[in-house]
Design an enzyme around this catalytic site. Structure first.
Site, PDB file in Angstrom:
ATOM      1  CB  SER A 142      -0.932   0.045   1.212  1.00 16.45           C
ATOM      2  OG  SER A 142      -1.492   1.339   1.395  1.00 16.45           O
ATOM      3  CE1 TYR A 155      -4.135  -1.353   5.168  1.00 16.86           C
ATOM      4  CE2 TYR A 155      -3.470   0.856   4.504  1.00 16.86           C
ATOM      5  CZ  TYR A 155      -3.809  -0.439   4.171  1.00 16.86           C
ATOM      6  OH  TYR A 155      -3.809  -0.841   2.857  1.00 16.86           O
ATOM      7  CE  LYS A 159      -1.250  -3.067   4.232  1.00 13.95           C
ATOM      8  NZ  LYS A 159      -1.124  -4.342   3.469  1.00 13.95           N
TER       9      LYS A 159
END
Length: 265
Positions: A142, A155, A159
């Site tokens: 991502s 997140y 990531k």
């Protein structure tokens, strides 16, 4: 690896979204693909939709691709089906909202799925790959791993961790035949970004792409071997700007955060 034709491939999180698009494309290109997902019905349906293209075929193997035992079971089953795994796509991922106030379970789940699933797969795959002098790992990271994203600390943090692990594997083992690549898109129309979250629509909706667009970028990335696969090319400019002027970058993201707080819809 410049082509996936004839390769033994594993794709996790293949029951929908990017994983399903990758699996279909790999089969169309002639790969033998093991599709994995926790949702047995979904991944079986995707496998059936892949059809066959020459030597290409799809096999559904529902399993947990994050836990230590689950990854071991998946890789064992995949080797039994494929003989050996040439390309492993660590694609499964989750997003949990919130900052430090998010629950221990949300942080733990994010860490296990978004980072440790990659570590646990590499632990089992590397010995055979390094012994034969070839192996290929693609991690769905991502743009949040290169940049950051409002709304979810877990997140962003995990990531970044996934990107750092992919970088470490590449710098450590590329001279021994290991290829590592990181897919870093911004908004992609998947189950995690389906149009129902007004804040995410405001943040990413204008530039959102479809999973098949990501599959196109991945095939191009496999052909040229570059580490970063950027389905949104503008991410490269943003990444450079973040490194060159971090305070300006953070101030800009803070303005976005303020706008989301003022007008969440």
């Amino acid at each position: 690896m410049k082509s996936v034709a004839g390769a033994g491939v594993v794709v996790t999180g293949a029951g929908s979204g990017i994983g399903a698009a990758l699996a279909r494309r790999f089969v169309a290109e002639g790969a033998r693909v093991v599709l994995n997902d926790l949702n047995a019905a979904s991944v079986t349906a995707v496998a059936e939709s892949c059809g066959q293209a020459g030597a290409g075929r799809a096999i559904a193997v529902p399993a947990d691709a994050a836990s230590e035992d689950g990854v071991a079971a998946l890789i064992g089953s995949a080797r039994a089906e494929l003989g050996e795994i040439d390309l492993y796509c660590a694609n499964a991922g989750i997003a949990r909202r919130g900052g430090p106030e998010a629950s221990e379970a949300d942080w733990s789940d994010s860490w296990n799925v978004n980072v440790m699933a990659h570590v646990r797969a590499a632990r089992l795959l590397l010995p055979a790959w390094l012994e034969r002098g070839s192996g290929h790992l693609i991690c769905t990271v991502s743009a949040a791993g290169l940049l950051a994203t409002p709304g979810s600390a877990s997140y962003s943090v995990t990531k970044h961790g996934a990107l750092a692990f992919a970088e470490w594997l590449s710098l450590t083992h590329r001279h021994r035949g290991l290829t590592v690549q990181a897919i870093c898109p911004m908004g992609v129309r998947t189950g995690m970004f389906d149009g129902t979250d007004p804040q995410m629509e405001k943040l990413l909706g204008a530039d959102a792409i479809m999973p098949d667009d990501v599959a196109d970028a991945v095939m191009a990335g496999i052909a040229d071997g570059r580490f970063l696969i950027l389905p949104h090319p503008d991410v490269a400019r943003m990444y450079a700007g973040r490194a060159a002027e971090p305070d300006r970058w953070l101030a800009g993201l803070n303005k976005i955060q303020q706008s989301l707080e003022e007008d969440p819809a």
